[in-house]
Write a protein that holds these residues in place. Sequence first.
Motif, PDB file in Angstrom:
ATOM      1  N   ARG A 461      26.941  77.433  12.051  1.00 26.28           N
ATOM      2  CA  ARG A 461      27.680  77.854  10.860  1.00 26.28           C
ATOM      3  C   ARG A 461      29.008  77.111  10.785  1.00 26.28           C
ATOM      4  O   ARG A 461      29.851  77.248  11.662  1.00 26.28           O
ATOM      5  N   LEU A 462      29.174  76.333   9.741  1.00 25.72           N
ATOM      6  CA  LEU A 462      30.419  75.585   9.540  1.00 25.72           C
ATOM      7  C   LEU A 462      31.415  76.459   8.786  1.00 25.72           C
ATOM      8  O   LEU A 462      31.141  76.925   7.674  1.00 25.72           O
ATOM      9  N   GLN A 463      32.578  76.676   9.397  1.00 22.02           N
ATOM     10  CA  GLN A 463      33.647  77.436   8.752  1.00 22.02           C
ATOM     11  C   GLN A 463      34.757  76.467   8.349  1.00 22.02           C
ATOM     12  O   GLN A 463      35.164  75.614   9.139  1.00 22.02           O
ATOM     13  N   LEU A 464      35.231  76.628   7.126  1.00 25.75           N
ATOM     14  CA  LEU A 464      36.213  75.707   6.575  1.00 25.75           C
ATOM     15  C   LEU A 464      37.482  76.451   6.178  1.00 25.75           C
ATOM     16  O   LEU A 464      37.422  77.503   5.534  1.00 25.75           O
ATOM     17  N   ASN A 465      38.608  75.884   6.573  1.00 24.62           N
ATOM     18  CA  ASN A 465      39.916  76.340   6.091  1.00 24.62           C
ATOM     19  C   ASN A 465      40.433  75.291   5.118  1.00 24.62           C
ATOM     20  O   ASN A 465      40.675  74.140   5.511  1.00 24.62           O
ATOM     21  N   LEU A 466      40.582  75.675   3.865  1.00 24.07           N
ATOM     22  CA  LEU A 466      40.990  74.740   2.832  1.00 24.07           C
ATOM     23  C   LEU A 466      42.451  74.927   2.475  1.00 24.07           C
ATOM     24  O   LEU A 466      42.918  76.058   2.335  1.00 24.07           O
ATOM     25  N   THR A 467      43.157  73.813   2.346  1.00 24.46           N
ATOM     26  CA  THR A 467      44.502  73.822   1.761  1.00 24.46           C
ATOM     27  C   THR A 467      44.424  73.027   0.463  1.00 24.46           C
ATOM     28  O   THR A 467      44.081  71.845   0.477  1.00 24.46           O
ATOM     29  N   ILE A 468      44.712  73.707  -0.642  1.00 27.50           N
ATOM     30  CA  ILE A 468      44.656  73.089  -1.968  1.00 27.50           C
ATOM     31  C   ILE A 468      46.087  72.925  -2.457  1.00 27.50           C
ATOM     32  O   ILE A 468      46.763  73.903  -2.777  1.00 27.50           O
ATOM     33  N   SER A 469      46.568  71.698  -2.474  1.00 29.36           N
ATOM     34  CA  SER A 469      47.931  71.440  -2.924  1.00 29.36           C
ATOM     35  C   SER A 469      47.912  70.863  -4.331  1.00 29.36           C
ATOM     36  O   SER A 469      46.902  70.299  -4.777  1.00 29.36           O
ATOM     37  N   ASN A 470      49.030  71.017  -5.012  1.00 26.22           N
ATOM     38  CA  ASN A 470      49.177  70.465  -6.349  1.00 26.22           C
ATOM     39  C   ASN A 470      49.806  69.082  -6.225  1.00 26.22           C
ATOM     40  O   ASN A 470      50.878  68.938  -5.633  1.00 26.22           O
ATOM     41  N   PHE A 471      49.166  68.092  -6.793  1.00 24.08           N
ATOM     42  CA  PHE A 471      49.699  66.742  -6.704  1.00 24.08           C
ATOM     43  C   PHE A 471      51.032  66.646  -7.434  1.00 24.08           C
ATOM     44  O   PHE A 471      51.154  67.038  -8.596  1.00 24.08           O
ATOM     45  N   THR A 472      52.034  66.129  -6.732  1.00 27.90           N
ATOM     46  CA  THR A 472      53.329  65.854  -7.353  1.00 27.90           C
ATOM     47  C   THR A 472      53.606  64.358  -7.222  1.00 27.90           C
ATOM     48  O   THR A 472      53.623  63.827  -6.108  1.00 27.90           O
ATOM     49  N   PRO A 473      53.782  63.669  -8.328  1.00 26.32           N
ATOM     50  CA  PRO A 473      54.006  62.223  -8.280  1.00 26.32           C
ATOM     51  C   PRO A 473      55.273  61.877  -7.509  1.00 26.32           C
ATOM     52  O   PRO A 473      56.289  62.580  -7.612  1.00 26.32           O
ATOM     53  N   LYS A 474      55.221  60.797  -6.747  1.00 29.22           N
ATOM     54  CA  LYS A 474      56.331  60.393  -5.892  1.00 29.22           C
ATOM     55  C   LYS A 474      56.826  59.004  -6.276  1.00 29.22           C
ATOM     56  O   LYS A 474      56.031  58.127  -6.635  1.00 29.22           O
ATOM     57  N   PRO A 475      58.124  58.771  -6.171  1.00 34.50           N
ATOM     58  CA  PRO A 475      58.658  57.422  -6.400  1.00 34.50           C
ATOM     59  C   PRO A 475      58.040  56.404  -5.443  1.00 34.50           C
ATOM     60  O   PRO A 475      57.629  56.738  -4.326  1.00 34.50           O
ATOM     61  N   HIS A 476      57.995  55.155  -5.905  1.00 38.19           N
ATOM     62  CA  HIS A 476      57.503  54.014  -5.118  1.00 38.19           C
ATOM     63  C   HIS A 476      56.007  54.104  -4.844  1.00 38.19           C
ATOM     64  O   HIS A 476      55.531  53.534  -3.854  1.00 38.19           O
ATOM     65  N   THR A 477      55.265  54.816  -5.672  1.00 41.81           N
ATOM     66  CA  THR A 477      53.807  54.844  -5.570  1.00 41.81           C
ATOM     67  C   THR A 477      53.219  54.436  -6.919  1.00 41.81           C
ATOM     68  O   THR A 477      53.893  54.539  -7.957  1.00 41.81           O
TER      69      THR A 477
END
Length: 897
Positions: A461-477
């Motif tokens: 049984r595979l158990q998953l812990n998910l972290t869902i972050s909101n993308f925030t645009p960053k300078p120099h990308t």
Amino acid sequence: MPLASPAPSSAATAGSPGPADAPVAFEALVDGSIARPARYLGNERGVEPRDWSAARVRWALTYPEVYEVGASNLGHVLLYSILNAVPGQLCDRAYLPAPDLAARLRQQAAPLFAVESHRPLAAFDILGFSLSYELGGTNILEMLDLAGIPIRSAERGDLPLDDPASPPLIFAGGPTATGNPEPFASFFDFLALGDGEELLPEIGLVVAEGRAAGLSRSALLRDLAQVPGVYVPALYGAAADGVSLVPLEPGVPARVLRRTATPMPHYAMGLVPHIETVHDRLTVEIRRGCTRGCRFCQPGMLTRPARDVEPEAVIEAVEEGMRRTGYSDFSLLSLSCSDYLALPAVGVELRNRLAEHNVSLTLPSQRVDRFDASIAHILGGTRRAGLTFAPEAGSQRLRDIVNKGLTDAELLRGIRTAMENGYSRVKLYFMIGLPGETDEDVLGIAHTCRSLQQQCRDLGRLQLNLTISNFTPKPHTPFQWHSVSTAEFRRRQELLRQALRPLRGIKTNVTDVRLSAVEDFVGRGDRRLAPVIEAAWRAGAGLDAWFESAERTHAAWTGAIEAAGLGGSYRALEMGGWSAAEAFAAGDLEAFCRQPLPWDHIDSGVDKAWLAEDLGRALAAAVVPDCSFSGCSSCGVCGPDLGHNVVIPPPSIPPSIPSRAPASERVCRLRFGFAKTGSLALISHLDTLRLLERALRRSGLPVSFSGGFHPLPRLQVGLALPLGVEGLGEWFDLEFAAPIDPALARRRLEAELSAELSLLSVIEVPVAGPSLAQQIRTAHWRLTLLAADGGEAPPPERWREAVAALLAADSLPWHDKDKKGRPRQRECRPYLLDLRPCRITAGGSQGGGLVVELDADVDPQGRSIKPEQLCRWFSGCLGQPLRLGPIQRLSLALAAC
């Protein structure tokens, strides 16, 4: 002149008697009533005496987070160690005080101090902050205010640095300072861009010369502006377009290029905290920089080129570091550890060399496409940590847009490899809000998780812990031009939440959209945000406050934004068009990306034109290969200024020595008498155990370990000392897996302990005899009882009457609650054996009181009388509130062996 302003007031040393650089009254500020007082002691292993008067330049490197976070930050420890190795330079440290100490500092009008010297921060020449997060500015303002230093650079005057009334030079470094310093520019005299290992010593030399020459603050800053990598905001002003920044004086560079340096892993072992920190292990850097080219990733763009550390240097740093620190775990650090091709060989060699030392290896988030059996083999040890992977997106199309370079097949293969090697729980990072994302991509996260569980069912049984972050645009990308919408984030979060709800074995953590909105607003802002950050700080919006009260903190930020007249811009971010750049035609997009940005004068080495081109490639879902392992992508970084990629070919993997459980034979048992005094009285019982365990590892003694998943030394300390209490006659038992001479064991262990934890005696006791806890019979205390603050101490005869009354009492009930919060009453009179007044002092409201010795019985469960109980009973007899003064436990009496 733009750098000059009136001299500041002398408030920097308010509440501090004597010279401005005299240490604060530390004992009056930090005692057992402060939460985790060991945070502020500055007595870690590795701290050495520093000659304050002989130093030409005095640094204080501060981390604007609580000690547990800052003390485990590798960059903070590295720079501290490097600066203290420079002749004529002295470096101390400071951290954000917890609310209780911050309140006491303000109550007593005492300045914030450095933890080692306990000198006010205002007494140093240079005060440096790590700015690693967009919302960390409020914590920096809190520290400056507590230090009595004007929070704005324009208010710090123009006095020479050696003038006692001159505040320190205030600077910041770190990824946020390098990416876009403009929102914070008004608070700093200068900023250090990029890697600091070579840059900070150069700054120190310039300051030393300027200080010796008596240069004014403004003249010294002009000199610093000539150091590559140093940005002095006061020397730049707005251009005609109102966005770009240009030099205000001749000779100032139009663009400031960040610095790069070669990693120095041997400095990683500089300090060993006495208390548990966030990353409570030895950390050694194996690779700096990442050239994977993930288009959302600012660290990947700001740390190019990639630089591998020589494998032998890594092995030596870890082996020597584990010996010198006594840690039980170590971590190999990189933005992408799996891209360090020598990792399997280095990992196996380290496991072989440390096979008998009961240690474990952990790695940060890894590339799942490079995770194979060889890497799985080297992870863990006697204890196995979890695995973390970052697919980032839920569909192949979106992973191509962000240039993740990960296929569904590679993701599945990595997860199956993890399960085949015993990992049934895996942590996965995803983002929503990426450019080009559709609802189908959001739902793809749930589909990916379901598919992984189904295709790994044959392995368990595979158990998953998910972290869902909101993308925030960053300078120099390449995604710095992307636009987002808080309202759309909320909708997509709910869409994903509904899709994940039917799945079992999945835990999900989702980032607060309000936090993301403010982070984005600040991260891509300009100098107009300085009053916003200041107003938010004054309204209580510290970084930690998000986790205590998101509603209140968000209100503080939005109120500050409205007050600065920027509410319209913020609401546009909350409700604005989603990913406007995607709607442009090719020519219009090129013109859009040529518009000036607030950080254009910061030269990251990556060409802005290349970023715009890569945005175009992203919209076409075109993947760019990793230039460390394929052809050059022509980003503009590599050259004489920033260097080139350094990729070390993988050495051959040595034969693996089978792991062995630590020795668990119980051959010899020694009983040590010890004293715990001075500052170590402010270290908790659990931290004392940790201190002893690390000392045992360093000593190399043949200690016997327990079995099970988490083997520990067979160490038992007698009755736990309350926090803030000195112990003059304590005991601990230690078992060994081989015969050992007691005197030799004492000498070797004592050599690894500080003078404040001294070994008083050692005897051998039967291995199969009663435990130490079963042999404790009585506890002998000396404690001081004082009138509560503002009260008048009772006269001597009243103290004597109270002693007599307690000794004559038939009952001494104590009311408290059990672990489940239920009220209970305990009878404590049988534990009171004797009370002996030692000294009664008269002092009225100035602190007269009673010094009394207490003899207390200890039952087989370790129950006895506590000092606070005695204080309460005395208070009842005297009819007035009392408080405890200094406390010592003189001895624990044991049954005869």
